[in-house]
Design a protein around this motif. Structure first.
Motif, PDB file in Angstrom:
ATOM      1  N   ARG A 170      19.743  23.250  -5.755  1.00  0.00           N
ATOM      2  CA  ARG A 170      21.245  23.230  -5.177  1.00  0.00           C
ATOM      3  C   ARG A 170      21.420  22.476  -3.867  1.00  0.00           C
ATOM      4  N   SER A 171      20.123  22.524  -3.140  1.00  0.00           N
ATOM      5  CA  SER A 171      20.025  21.932  -1.850  1.00  0.00           C
ATOM      6  C   SER A 171      19.544  20.481  -1.793  1.00  0.00           C
ATOM      7  N   ASN A 172      19.640  20.000  -3.283  1.00  0.00           N
ATOM      8  CA  ASN A 172      18.980  18.670  -3.490  1.00  0.00           C
ATOM      9  C   ASN A 172      17.625  18.379  -2.738  1.00  0.00           C
ATOM     10  N   ARG A 173      16.762  19.015  -3.129  1.00  0.00           N
ATOM     11  CA  ARG A 173      15.340  18.825  -2.636  1.00  0.00           C
ATOM     12  C   ARG A 173      14.385  18.414  -3.766  1.00  0.00           C
ATOM     13  N   LEU A 174      14.746  18.400  -5.046  1.00  0.00           N
ATOM     14  CA  LEU A 174      14.014  18.123  -6.108  1.00  0.00           C
ATOM     15  C   LEU A 174      14.503  16.780  -6.634  1.00  0.00           C
ATOM     16  N   MET A 175      13.866  16.036  -7.214  1.00  0.00           N
ATOM     17  CA  MET A 175      13.944  14.745  -7.648  1.00  0.00           C
ATOM     18  C   MET A 175      14.640  14.911  -9.140  1.00  0.00           C
ATOM     19  N   ASP A 176      15.560  14.310  -9.353  1.00  0.00           N
ATOM     20  CA  ASP A 176      16.264  14.363 -10.702  1.00  0.00           C
ATOM     21  C   ASP A 176      15.555  13.448 -11.740  1.00  0.00           C
ATOM     22  N   LEU A 177      14.788  14.059 -12.633  1.00  0.00           N
ATOM     23  CA  LEU A 177      14.016  12.971 -13.506  1.00  0.00           C
ATOM     24  C   LEU A 177      14.554  12.828 -14.889  1.00  0.00           C
ATOM     25  N   THR A 178      16.021  13.047 -15.001  1.00  0.00           N
ATOM     26  CA  THR A 178      16.712  12.772 -16.139  1.00  0.00           C
ATOM     27  C   THR A 178      16.382  11.344 -16.735  1.00  0.00           C
ATOM     28  N   ASP A 179      16.957  10.236 -15.863  1.00  0.00           N
ATOM     29  CA  ASP A 179      16.819   8.907 -16.226  1.00  0.00           C
ATOM     30  C   ASP A 179      15.431   8.529 -16.379  1.00  0.00           C
ATOM     31  N   PHE A 180      14.550   8.854 -15.788  1.00  0.00           N
ATOM     32  CA  PHE A 180      13.047   8.646 -16.018  1.00  0.00           C
ATOM     33  C   PHE A 180      12.665   9.100 -17.096  1.00  0.00           C
ATOM     34  N   GLY A 190       6.972  18.854  -9.775  1.00  0.00           N
ATOM     35  CA  GLY A 190       8.219  18.406  -9.347  1.00  0.00           C
ATOM     36  C   GLY A 190       7.869  17.357  -8.237  1.00  0.00           C
ATOM     37  N   LEU A 191       8.997  16.692  -7.990  1.00  0.00           N
ATOM     38  CA  LEU A 191       8.941  15.635  -6.950  1.00  0.00           C
ATOM     39  C   LEU A 191      10.006  15.785  -5.952  1.00  0.00           C
ATOM     40  N   SER A 192       9.678  15.625  -4.764  1.00  0.00           N
ATOM     41  CA  SER A 192      10.333  15.478  -3.596  1.00  0.00           C
ATOM     42  C   SER A 192      11.721  14.491  -3.979  1.00  0.00           C
ATOM     43  N   SER A 193      12.879  14.924  -3.402  1.00  0.00           N
ATOM     44  CA  SER A 193      14.021  13.901  -3.609  1.00  0.00           C
ATOM     45  C   SER A 193      14.043  12.775  -2.600  1.00  0.00           C
ATOM     46  N   ASN A 194      13.037  12.910  -1.490  1.00  0.00           N
ATOM     47  CA  ASN A 194      13.266  12.290  -0.434  1.00  0.00           C
ATOM     48  C   ASN A 194      12.336  10.783  -0.754  1.00  0.00           C
ATOM     49  N   LEU A 195      11.914  10.843  -1.758  1.00  0.00           N
ATOM     50  CA  LEU A 195      10.588   9.677  -1.975  1.00  0.00           C
ATOM     51  C   LEU A 195      11.338   8.201  -1.849  1.00  0.00           C
ATOM     52  N   LYS A 239       1.085  -1.259  -0.037  1.00  0.00           N
ATOM     53  CA  LYS A 239      -0.146   0.037  -0.012  1.00  0.00           C
ATOM     54  C   LYS A 239       0.910   1.159  -0.013  1.00  0.00           C
ATOM     55  N   VAL A 240       0.522   2.230  -0.798  1.00  0.00           N
ATOM     56  CA  VAL A 240       1.343   3.425  -0.860  1.00  0.00           C
ATOM     57  C   VAL A 240       0.444   4.848  -0.914  1.00  0.00           C
ATOM     58  N   THR A 241       0.794   5.735  -0.249  1.00  0.00           N
ATOM     59  CA  THR A 241       0.227   6.976  -0.352  1.00  0.00           C
ATOM     60  C   THR A 241       1.052   7.955  -0.921  1.00  0.00           C
ATOM     61  N   ILE A 242       0.461   8.778  -1.737  1.00  0.00           N
ATOM     62  CA  ILE A 242       1.411   9.866  -2.244  1.00  0.00           C
ATOM     63  C   ILE A 242       0.514  11.274  -2.166  1.00  0.00           C
ATOM     64  N   PRO A 257       5.556  17.991  -0.084  1.00  0.00           N
ATOM     65  CA  PRO A 257       4.959  16.923  -0.748  1.00  0.00           C
ATOM     66  C   PRO A 257       5.695  16.033  -1.390  1.00  0.00           C
ATOM     67  N   ASP A 258       4.938  14.566  -1.780  1.00  0.00           N
ATOM     68  CA  ASP A 258       5.809  13.865  -2.770  1.00  0.00           C
ATOM     69  C   ASP A 258       5.781  14.488  -3.824  1.00  0.00           C
ATOM     70  N   MET A 259       4.688  15.108  -4.400  1.00  0.00           N
ATOM     71  CA  MET A 259       4.571  15.650  -5.698  1.00  0.00           C
ATOM     72  C   MET A 259       3.758  17.153  -5.704  1.00  0.00           C
ATOM     73  N   PHE A 260       4.229  18.131  -6.395  1.00  0.00           N
ATOM     74  CA  PHE A 260       3.758  19.358  -6.324  1.00  0.00           C
ATOM     75  C   PHE A 260       3.756  20.236  -7.717  1.00  0.00           C
ATOM     76  N   VAL A 261       2.819  20.861  -7.896  1.00  0.00           N
ATOM     77  CA  VAL A 261       3.133  21.903  -9.097  1.00  0.00           C
ATOM     78  C   VAL A 261       3.912  23.393  -8.539  1.00  0.00           C
ATOM     79  N   LEU A 262       4.766  23.706  -9.297  1.00  0.00           N
ATOM     80  CA  LEU A 262       5.699  24.682  -9.107  1.00  0.00           C
ATOM     81  C   LEU A 262       5.955  25.505 -10.419  1.00  0.00           C
TER      82      LEU A 262
END
Length: 457
Positions: free
Chosen positions: A118-128, A330-335, A40-43, A102-107
């Motif tokens: 710069r603070s590594n808070r956003l997920m890198d989506l390049t590989d995706f 964008g997505l949180s880098s903490n997922l 079970k997963v909650t986003i 949040p896990d995902m957010f509009v920005l």
């Protein structure tokens, strides 16, 4: 004995049968009865599509989320809306500091997300993107790209044209203005006939910046702002070109060219002034087109709307259009791994040709991906916007997407003060310059700290 068998023998027989069944199943290489269930997963997914002009966008994304949850019964998406200013200027900033977004957010892309990157808070989506063959399907990702890595995906594009009421212009014998001199003459005629030139709803403070950045671009050209936002210490916001731009804005304020009280009007209230004929022009983004033909607008009003670029400084001069692919997800880098896997599936559902076409046809928004659509189904105003963009060979990113967040905050504040006649052009520019100097002093100290092994937030 017979009594014992009647009381207990059936239990023994059942146990033997059960044991044999288990042996048979195990011998066949199957797990005994236990069934494996998906985790079970909650986003959490936060947006700011809560205004009337965003209603169609909200409906589209809600549909996608609902369908996604049907096909992924183990995933729950907590989809919540929040006021855009509260989300961007307060909530998300504080969450990024504590590492609890949040896990995902509009920005918005550009300068706004740079500190998060710069603070590594956003997920890198390049590989995706590369792994799913999506990278080349987007129109433009440069506002979301830092050091060749992609940290967010635009969901729509936009342009900021000057909308005008063709019926009012025709009745007064006015031609669409091509230069600022033309525009000033149009303003004089409109005021003389008791019609407010511009409908401006500056309740959220950023709409006034559209007037400012167009005037700054026209008087100074596109290069100066690009150097200022990079911290060039040899340049200043307190320069003759920007002073002329702000002086022109002040002259419109003094002439009451904006429907009062502009700082207190919402976008929807300003558009009502435009659609009911109280104001002859409306300068804002293409995201507002659907309000020209909603239930509050007069029937057929969208057929009265003309679309032109903001006028040039001189005849034949620069008429570049502000716009770009600024709004995205964008997505949180903490997922955690399970959330990251679910989020990728949701992204694939959101960024599809079907959804992009719905964004065009239902929300009258410019698609962020390379898709085909029938322009005859988009309505007359959207068609004019697209035609204008196709004819223009110059564009620039709105200043509130390129100015550092701290500088942009001052930029919007002084414009609000000018509109309420509490600040003069030179005072406004001085405040912007001071904030810029303070920002770059702190930024350089931060970069030095990072070099020395500090955190750099």
């Amino acid at each position: 004995m017979k009594k014992w068998f009647l009381n207990w023998g059936w239990i023994a027989v059942y146990a033997v049968v059960l044991a044999i069944s288990v042996l048979i199943i195990a011998g066949a290489g199957h797990e005994p009865i236990e069934e494996k269930q998906a985790e079970k997963v909650t986003i959490t997914f936060r947006h700011f599509w809560i205004k009337e002009h965003d209603r169609q966008m909200l409906n589209i994304v809600e549909d996608v989320v609902a369908q996604f949850q049907e096909t992924h019964p183990n995933v729950k998406v907590n989809f919540e809306g929040m006021d855009q200013t509260v989300h961007r200027e307060q909530k998300l900033k504080s969450e990024m500091v504590t590492g609890t977004p949040p896990d995902m957010f509009v920005l918005f892309g550009g300068a706004e997300i740079e500190p998060y990157v710069r603070s590594n808070r956003l997920m890198d989506l390049t590989d995706f993107l590369e792994g799913n063959g999506l990278k080349e399907q987007f129109q433009d990702l440069h506002l979301w790209t830092f050091d060749n890595h992609i940290y967010g995906l635009p969901i729509e594009g936009n342009a900021e044209p000057l909308f005008y009421n063709k019926e009012i212009f025709d009745d007064l014998g006015l031609e669409p203005p091509e230069t600022l001199e033309d525009l000033n003459k149009v303003i004089d005629v409109l005021i003389a006939h008791g019609i407010t030139p511009f409908a401006l709803g500056n309740e959220e403070r950023w709409p006034a910046a559209i007037f400012a950045h167009y005037l700054m671009d026209r008087y100074a050209g596109p290069g100066l702002i690009n150097e200022l936002v990079q911290g060039d210490e040899s340049l200043s916001f307190q320069n003759p070109s920007y002073w002329k731009a702000f002086k022109q804005l002040k002259s419109w304020i003094d002439e009451n060219a904006f429907y009062p009280p502009a700082n207190d009007l919402s976008t929807e209230e300003a558009i009502e002034r435009f659609t009911n004929g109280e104001a002859a022009m409306y300068l804002n983004g293409s995201w507002d087109i659907n309000l020209f033909h909603n239930e509050r607008a007069p029937a057929g009003f969208q057929n009265q709307v003309g679309v032109i670029p903001f006028p040039s400084l001189t005849e034949g001069g620069n008429r570049s259009i502000a716009g770009g692919y600024t709004i995205g997800i964008g997505l949180s880098s903490n997922l955690e791994e399970s959330k990251w896997e679910a989020a990728q599936e949701l992204l694939k559902a959101l960024y599809s040709e079907e959804v992009q076409r719905r964004i065009v046809y239902e929300a009258s928004r410019i698609p962020s991906m390379k898709i085909t659509y029938d322009s005859e189904k988009t309505g007359p105003v959207f068609a004019q916007v697209v035609e204008m963009m196709e004819q223009s060979n110059q564009s620039f990113v709105p200043y509130d997407n390129v100015l550092p967040p701290e500088v942009n905050k001052t930029f919007l504040k002084v414009l609000e003060e000018m509109i309420s006649k509490r600040a003069k052009p030179e005072e406004a520019l001085e405040q912007i310059q001071q904030t810029s100097e303070q920002y770059w002093q702190l930024r350089r100290s931060s970069l030095l700290s990072e070099t020395d092994g500090g955190a750099g937030w």
